[in-house]
Design an enzyme around this catalytic site. Sequence first.
Site, mmCIF file in Angstrom:
data_model
loop_
_atom_site.group_PDB
_atom_site.id
_atom_site.type_symbol
_atom_site.label_atom_id
_atom_site.label_comp_id
_atom_site.label_asym_id
_atom_site.label_seq_id
_atom_site.Cartn_x
_atom_site.Cartn_y
_atom_site.Cartn_z
ATOM 1 N N SER A 96 0.796 -1.228 0.000
ATOM 2 C CA SER A 96 0.000 0.000 0.000
ATOM 3 C C SER A 96 0.829 1.279 0.000
ATOM 4 O O SER A 96 0.329 2.326 -0.391
ATOM 5 C CB SER A 96 -0.976 0.013 1.166
ATOM 6 O OG SER A 96 -0.293 0.213 2.375
ATOM 7 N N LYS A 123 0.299 4.142 6.729
ATOM 8 C CA LYS A 123 -0.321 5.027 5.734
ATOM 9 C C LYS A 123 0.216 6.446 5.898
ATOM 10 O O LYS A 123 0.834 6.784 6.897
ATOM 11 C CB LYS A 123 -1.849 5.065 5.901
ATOM 12 C CG LYS A 123 -2.539 3.720 5.890
ATOM 13 C CD LYS A 123 -2.532 3.069 4.545
ATOM 14 C CE LYS A 123 -3.278 1.734 4.628
ATOM 15 N NZ LYS A 123 -3.032 0.896 3.501
#
EC number: 3.4.21.-
Length: 150
Positions: A39, A82
Site C-alpha cells: 500500500s 499510511k
Amino acid sequence: MKKVVTKALIFTGYVGYTACVVHCTTEYIGDVVICQGPSMEPTLNSQDIMLTEHISIIRRNINRGDIIISRSPSNPKEFICKRVKGIPGDKIRSGFSSTVVPRGHVWLEGDNKNNSTDSRTYGPVPIGLLRSRAFCRIYPFNKAQMFSRS
C-alpha cells in the site's frame, strides 16, 4: 546455597528492570517497525524497516504528509502504515463526493492508490488508533533515509 539464591534474585531484578525499560521505551518513546504489503509503494516496500516515534502522536502533533503506524479500523489486531492526507477540518475530495475530517480524526491513504485499503474505504480514522510516526527508514541500507515533515 545462599549465594546461589542471592545471585538468582539479583539476576531476576536486572531482568525485570531491563524489561521495564524496554517496555516503557517501546510504549512511550519509539520502536522499530517492519512494513508489510504494497500500500505504500513506491515510498516504502514490503519488508522495509523503519524507526518510529510515539511522542508526536501522544502530543497530537500530526501533520499532513506524515507516515503513520495505526491500528486498522477494520481489524484492530492489525497495524497499518499510511500517509496522513487530512487533519481535522480538512475537506477531502474523492471522486464526486467530499468529506470533512471531523475533530479527533485524520484521513489516511496509502501512496499506492490502486492497491491500498485506507480512509477512502473506511473513512476518517480516530486519532486514538494512531500508534507512531515513522521518521527514518533503516533497511534496506542502500535506501536508508530520514522522512521529512513537509
